[in-house]
Scaffold this motif. Structure first.
Motif, mmCIF file in Angstrom:
data_model
loop_
_atom_site.group_PDB
_atom_site.id
_atom_site.type_symbol
_atom_site.label_atom_id
_atom_site.label_comp_id
_atom_site.label_asym_id
_atom_site.label_seq_id
_atom_site.Cartn_x
_atom_site.Cartn_y
_atom_site.Cartn_z
ATOM 1 N N UNK A 61 4.847 4.915 -19.336
ATOM 2 C CA UNK A 61 5.931 5.827 -19.702
ATOM 3 C C UNK A 61 6.502 6.538 -18.481
ATOM 4 N N UNK A 62 5.618 6.909 -17.551
ATOM 5 C CA UNK A 62 6.092 7.569 -16.334
ATOM 6 C C UNK A 62 6.871 6.611 -15.442
ATOM 7 N N UNK A 63 6.522 5.322 -15.509
ATOM 8 C CA UNK A 63 7.193 4.320 -14.667
ATOM 9 C C UNK A 63 8.520 3.857 -15.261
ATOM 10 N N UNK A 64 8.746 4.155 -16.548
ATOM 11 C CA UNK A 64 9.911 3.609 -17.241
ATOM 12 C C UNK A 64 11.252 3.975 -16.587
ATOM 13 N N UNK A 65 11.504 5.228 -16.188
ATOM 14 C CA UNK A 65 12.797 5.520 -15.528
ATOM 15 C C UNK A 65 13.009 4.704 -14.258
#
Length: 599
Positions: free
Chosen positions: A263-267
């Protein structure tokens, strides 16, 4: 000296027109995505609805393409592709023609307006060129079909491919000569048509007169056009390779900086997708601009003084067009976000031994099966056919010419006779023999799963499916096998008699969307594998098995595209690649998929 000057001009033109070029390409690619592609798909769907989807895959596709309706389908697809090319090429020509003075910076809007206004004549020239090309394709298809029936029907095609007998070499040579002649003729036509678009766009000529006049204007200038086309090839590589390398390098730098949490890597992943999208659009735009410069340069040489650059004053696009484009762009960004989070997250990949054991042993033999088990393969793919006495034997070809040098046809010989023929040994190994499906099931039980491919040459025997299912039931291995075939009819016979065994359709070639309801996986030729088709298969809940993957480079590509199982002859190397892939995190896999788009 003039050529050197033209190279410098091309470099300066790309630099000067970079922003306008990117704007035009963004708008054009959006129009292509939102309007032209769905329109072509709808027209294609109408044509496909006239026939059964089952007739548009695998070997039946060849018969379809040789039919009148199939020939029309080829023509329509070719005309659609040419229309897309001509619309973009025309836009680039207008971009060059108005890149002067006050018009600079606005010319991309003018180019969009002009290709919309000229869409009908551009469609017409595409249809005429497609029709001309089909006059070359038709005799080539007939020659290939005639050579096949004249020279290559006595034995199984795999024998001809592996042994290369004289009749095969003769057939390939004759077809090659015919293909070279057709390509030369097509090349001459393409060169003669090169100035048709500027004649239509800048001098207002009708389509047919423009195509004829193009040939006349090029009289004495064809050598210059050929030189400029070679220059275009050099310049496109000179621009594309550094830009692709730069984008690839940027993605490589991003990989170790990613947070481990998905989720943190998604952007970051969404940003990488947008970067790749813009890079690919810009690079393809440079390619189109350089080709347009070639056309424009040759047109100016052949038609001195006719074109006054900057003669048109661009107008702004209407507000509703801009608002619609921004809306579509927003949807594309949202779609990138969705793809990054739902592009079939990490799958566990398995290894399938091709034809029982790959290259380690003679194909489709019990020795090969043992080799597959030792290599750690999760599945072993085997080919089964029905013998003359109604037994099921494990063999790929319709005869024994390739494996034993015997012209014995499987369907015309009893199992005992087939199993008594010694096969060619491999690397000094013990003499191998064919085995029955019953023997394979007994050797594989509780040790490795079997992918049983139903083979038939000619009409499907009504006894093949019952005989295979009876052998599986007798061995109590319904939960340890999957069944695959090129034939949808064969697979649907299996489903009618057994609801639990997973079924897979083998796709060697296809046209249009296939009806895959009731199947559990597809087996796809690695040459046909692409992200769009994998997404379509995954959306239908299907696993994707890919054949025949024999290098680690191809293995990595297939897995990043979403393959669930790799069917391979090189079991050791592919096992290593699969194990490395299965250890990657979900974020790493998605970013590597973005990276793969640049390869």
């Amino acid at each position: 000296m003039q050529l050197f000057h033209d190279v410098l001009y091309a470099v300066a033109q790309v630099r000067r027109s970079a922003i306008a070029l990117l704007r035009f390409q963004l708008v054009y690619k959006t129009l292509l995505l939102v309007v032209l592609t769905p329109l072509a798909a709808s027209l294609g769907g109408i044509g496909l609805s006239l026939i059964s989807p089952a007739d548009l895959a695998n070997f039946k596709l060849v018969n379809f393409l040789l039919s009148p309706l199939g020939f029309v389908s080829i023509f329509v697809l070719l005309a659609a592709a040419l229309t897309s090319y001509h619309l973009e090429h025309a836009g680039m020509l207008f971009l060059l023609a108005t890149d002067k003075g006050k018009s600079r910076g606005k010319n991309w809007q003018h180019s969009i307006q002009q290709i919309v206004r000229h869409s009908y004549p551009l469609l017409k020239v595409s249809v005429l060129q497609a029709a001309s090309t089909m006059t070359l394709i038709a005799p080539l298809l007939l020659i290939g079909l005639g050579l096949y029936h004249w020279l290559l029907t006595e034995y199984d095609i795999n024998y001809y491919l592996s042994e290369l007998p004289g009749e095969f070499v003769l057939a390939v040579g004759l077809l090659g000569l015919a293909s070279i002649a057709a390509l030369i003729a097509l090349g001459v036509w393409l060169i003669n048509w090169q100035l048709a678009l500027p004649l239509m766009l800048f001098e207002g000529m009708a389509v047919k007169p423009a195509m004829k006049e193009s040939r006349n204007r090029l009289h004495g200038n064809r050598h210059q056009l050929f030189i400029y086309l070679l220059l275009w090839q050099g310049l496109r590589l000179g621009f594309a390779i550094p830009l692709l390398a730069l984008t690839t390098w940027a993605v490589d730098i991003l990989v170790p900086l990613l947070p481990t949490d998905f989720d943190a890597a998604l952007p970051w992943l969404v940003g990488a997708l947008l970067l790749v999208t813009l890079a690919v659009i810009f690079i393809s735009g440079i390619d189109s601009l350089l080709l347009a410069m070639v056309t424009m340069r040759v047109y100016q040489i052949a038609t001195p003084g006719r074109l006054k650059l900057g003669q048109d004053t661009p107008r702004h696009l209407p507000w509703w067009f801009k608002a619609g484009f921004l809306g579509v762009l927003f949807l594309l960004v949202a779609d990138n976000y969705y793809l990054a989070s739902h592009y079939f997250p990490k799958q566990e990949v398995t290894l399938t031994a091709h034809r029982a054991g790959g290259f380690s042993q003679v194909e489709n033999t019990l020795a090969g099966l043992e080799s597959a088990i030792e290599s750690g393969a999760e599945l072993a793919e085997i080919d089964v056919q029905l013998t003359a006495d109604g037994r099921v034997v494990v063999i790929h070809d319709r005869d024994l010419m390739r494996l034993a040098g015997e012209p014995m046809v499987v369907s015309q010989s009893p199992l005992a006779q087939l199993a008594s023929v010694p096969l060619f040994s491999k690397n000094g190994q013990p003499q191998p023999y064919l085995a029955s499906l019953d023997e394979f099931l007994g050797a594989a039980k509780d040790r490795i799963r079997l992918n049983i491919e139903l083979k038939h040459f000619g009409p499907l025997s009504p006894k093949l499916v019952p005989a295979v299912l009876a052998a599986i039931e007798s061995a109590r291995m319904a939960d340890q096998v999957v069944i695959s075939s090129l034939s949808q009819n064969a697979l649907r016979q299996v489903r009618a008699q057994n609801q639990s065994i997973p079924l897979g359709l083998i796709v060697t070639a296809s046209l249009g969307s296939q009806n895959l309801e009731g199947f559990d996986f597809v087996a796809v030729n690695q040459g046909q594998l692409d992200s769009a088709s994998v997404v379509a298969y995954k959306q239908q809940g299907l696993e994707v098995h890919v054949w025949t993957v024999n290098t680690q480079v191809n293995a990595k590509r297939a897995m990043l595209l979403g393959a669930d199982s790799l069917i391979s002859d090189e079991l050791g190397a592919i096992r290593e690649a699969i194990d490395a892939y299965n250890q990657l995190s979900e974020a790493e896999i998605i970013l590597r998929r973005v990276h793969q788009l640049l390869r």
